[in-house]
Each structure stands twice: as structure tokens, then as C-alpha cells.
Write a protein that holds these residues in place. Structure first.
Motif, short mmCIF file in Angstrom:
data_model
loop_
_atom_site.label_atom_id
_atom_site.label_comp_id
_atom_site.label_asym_id
_atom_site.label_seq_id
_atom_site.Cartn_x
_atom_site.Cartn_y
_atom_site.Cartn_z
N ASP A 195 9.06 1.74 -2.96
CA ASP A 195 7.60 1.80 -2.81
C ASP A 195 6.85 1.21 -4.00
OD1 ASP A 195 7.99 3.00 -0.37
OD2 ASP A 195 7.62 5.03 -1.09
N GLU A 229 4.79 -1.83 -5.22
CA GLU A 229 4.12 -3.08 -4.88
C GLU A 229 3.05 -3.31 -5.91
OE1 GLU A 229 3.34 -1.73 -0.92
OE2 GLU A 229 5.51 -1.59 -1.03
N ASN A 260 4.26 3.58 -12.47
CA ASN A 260 3.21 3.83 -11.48
C ASN A 260 1.82 3.64 -12.07
OD1 ASN A 260 4.84 4.23 -9.26
ND2 ASN A 260 5.15 6.40 -9.70
N TYR A 287 1.46 -0.28 -12.37
CA TYR A 287 1.43 -1.03 -11.11
C TYR A 287 0.41 -0.44 -10.12
CZ TYR A 287 5.60 -3.75 -12.36
OH TYR A 287 6.49 -4.60 -12.96
N THR A 339 0.89 2.21 -8.37
CA THR A 339 1.69 2.59 -7.19
C THR A 339 2.16 4.03 -7.34
OG1 THR A 339 3.63 1.69 -8.34
CG2 THR A 339 2.56 0.27 -6.71
#
Lengths: 224, 224
Positions: free
Chosen positions: A221, A223, B208, B211, B213
Motif C-alpha cells: 500500500d 503509493e 508513511n 509518502y 501513505t
């Protein structure tokens, strides 16, 4: 070749192990000039020999660690953690000002299996930066399985985290990872977080010993 | 229910955060009796309330940490690392002899982002075992994304490493993980390796944040 198609000379410090040979052959096949170093030049030549046809048509030679560092544009450190403090100080001169990609995991194996070694500097990568104070250190390729790299008939479908405090070092490590078909580089922040990838490698090793597998980590997950 | 279909009473110490609520609701939906604890009983009740329809028909109630531990067959520790040393000693009595699943990551965030906290005992899990010397501690669920757990309309497709020195603790944590639809538990060896999953969580957090995400870790090519 890097993203501009330019050839980089990449020197490996302690490149005779599976990860060193695997990265060396993939980067040589990507068009780079690769100097696979060892304390013992004969051992370096034997490691290149062992790659056989996989290195055919590439510019990949076995040399001493000193020569690998002196001639390199970028150096990779692929020695076991236990050897780092001994090997690097003598190479600080030739590596001064250069990008160094530390692939060392601060882990060891005792009678209970793999364990994480507590490094005073925080991680093997930070220790590498301390030992090579005038170099630009990035850390990457910790959890990459050597068997995928050495299986050059197939893509090396795997992820690698890239850690760095120095932007040129981060960029160089990221681009070289991306030169390997199938590999995805993930920008994971400052060098101090390398301990997370290094310690996770001990977990992976333990899992593979328990399950009799050669599993590796993927980031799901993600991206941009 | 466990693999025998038996209901377990699971107490959460500090269960009001996203991971605590996510695990609590999934285990309650699997048929277990869940006591979601907090220092403040009102805060615990509010956390259960917030789960709304997701907890409908389950046996999930908000209680004090003390009550959660006293009534539990198995306890989960889902407090931030900074709270562990303060919270656990007072709960050592009611948790004596019981399985405790430590989900704590020894990480914190400073102005450079997430970082790994150096724990004198080695990992948050080993510190938990030191603080609860008469309990049977396993460590698990470190890298599991709370959002997958809280999205109860879908399977929680993710992996969790399970660490333990105590076999009943390992078995209990493993089976409870497997009670959550979509989750795969991976036996990753002794408690001392928990530091690898804890530190990897700091890397994931950093990725995270960079990005934008909510990526998570999977183990690829694992077959028994």
C-alpha cells in the motif's frame, strides 16, 4: 548507468559474501564499472570467478579493498558487522568526500539464533558514518535477499529502504537501487532509522530459520 | 473464540488508541469478551462508544485498566511506550501468572520525525516482561495498521510477527492473531527479537509521513 545514463565506478568493501556478490553483479550488468574488494585480492578474484556467466560482458573485477576505495566514485560496504570497526578506519582517506552506501546489519548469531547488536552509535550505518567522518554515508539494501540478486535470469522483485542525512548520498543510493531491474527503493528518512531495517533483518533471519524459507519484506500500500 | 472455539476474556491496558480499539473490536467480533481499559473509565467508555455499529452484538465494554487486568484471561498492552514504565508496575499483581501480549513499540517522535528509543532491557517487550516478572509475555501486532483493523467491513489482510520465550504465551498470541480474519501470524522467535519489529515500525511511520501513505509490511515468499 545512473539515471543520466552515466557509468559510475562502484567499489565494494568486503564484497565476497552473497549480498556483496549479488549487488556487484547486478550493478555491473546495469552498465557500471564494479571493483569487488576483499582484504585478500585472491579471494576477490575467486568471488568474481564464482559469478561465472552471470558477469559475462560486464566490467567487474576483483581487487583489494584499498584499490576498490581509491578508484571508486561510490563505495558499498558489505562486510559483516563484526568486521566494520576494524576495516573502515584504514579506508577513511580514499573514501573522503565520496558517497558510501552502508549495507551492514548490526546483528549476530548466538546459540539462541540471530540477535540485534546494540551499537553505541545507534546503528551500523551511524557507526560507519562516525568511522568515515569525511564521507557521505547512506544506508540501504539491508533486507534484500541475496538469492534474488544472484538469480540474474529473473528480476530482483523486492523493496529496499534508503536512509541518509546527506542528500547526494540518498540520491546516489536511491538511483543505484533503481538501476537493478525489479527493485523498488523507498525513501525512509534519516540515517538514524537504519537501525529499524538492520534489526528487522535479524527478525527475517529468525523467521527463515524457523520456517525453512527465504522470505523477505515488502512494503504494501505504498503509493507516492 | 480460540482454536477450540472457547471464549477468552481479553483485557486491554490502555486500549483507547487506534491500535487498542482496532484489536479490541476485531477480537470482540471473533467472539471473545473484551474489556477495553484506560486509566480513566469515562475515556474507556467513550472509546467503545466511538466504535459504534462496529461493536454491535459483541461483548466489549470500557473499564479501568485495573478491572481489565483483574478479570482478564489474557491481557494486551497497547499503551504508548512513554507510559509503560509508569503504568505496568501497579498491574503486576492482577496480571501474575497470565499471558500478556505486549504491542508496545519503543519509538518516539522528535523534530526530525520518528525515532527508535534505546530501551535498557533491549525492547519494549523485554521491559514489559521485567516489569511483570510473574506474567508470561509475548509481543505481537507491532506493524499492524490500525486502519485495517478498524475497517471491520473488510478483512484485515496483514502480517504480524509473534515473539515469545514462553510457549503458552506464544501460542495464545498466535491463536488470537489468527482469530482476526485476514491476519497472518508469523512465529518470529524469542522475545529479544521484538526490537526488530518495534524499530521497523518507526521506519514505516517515517515512510508513511514522507509518502503521505499508510503502508505496512508484508512477508513475501513465506511457506511452511
Amino acid at each position: 548507468m545512473d539515471s543520466d545514463g552515466a557509468q559510475t565506478t562502484i567499489g565494494f568493501v568486503g564484497g565476497t559474501g552473497p549480498l556483496g556478490r549479488g549487488l556487484a553483479v547486478r550493478l555491473a550488468r546495469a552498465g557500471h564499472r564494479v571493483l569487488l574488494g576483499s582484504r585478500d585480492e585472491g579471494k576477490a578474484a575467486a568471488a568474481v570467478e564464482k559469478l561465472g556467466e552471470r558477469a559475462a560482458g560486464t566490467d567487474l573485477v576483483g581487487v583489494t579493498n584499498e584499490r576498490a576505495c581509491a578508484d571508486a566514485d561510490v563505495a558499498f560496504v558489505t562486510i559483516p558487522y563484526t568486521g566494520q570497526r576494524q576495516a573502515l578506519p584504514a579506508l577513511a582517506g580514499p573514501l573522503g568526500g565520496k558517497v558510501v552506501v552502508c549495507c551492514v546489519n548490526a546483528i549476530e548469531v548466538d546459540d539462541r539464533g540471530p540477535k540485534v547488536v546494540r551499537v553505541p552509535a545507534g546503528s551500523a550505518a551511524e557507526e560507519c558514518q562516525d568511522l568515515l567522518a569525511r564521507s557521505r554515508v547512506a544506508a540501504a539494501f539491508h533486507t534484500v535477499p541475496a538469492r534474488l540478486l544472484l538469480d540474474v535470469g529473473n528480476q530482483a522483485d523486492c523493496d529496499t529502504f534508503v536512509f541518509a542525512d546527506d542528500e547526494p548520498a540518498r540520491k546516489a543510493a536511491f538511483e543505484l537501487a533503481t538501476d537493478i531491474p525489479g527493485m523498488r527503493a523507498i525513501d525512509a528518512g534519516p540515517l538514524r532509522l537504519s537501525v529499524g531495517a538492520e534489526a528487522a533483518t535479524a527478525v527475517l533471519l529468525a523467521v527463515n530459520l524457523r520456517y525453512g524459507t527465504r522470505a523477505h519484506l515488502r512494503v504494501e500500500d505504498l503509493e507516492r
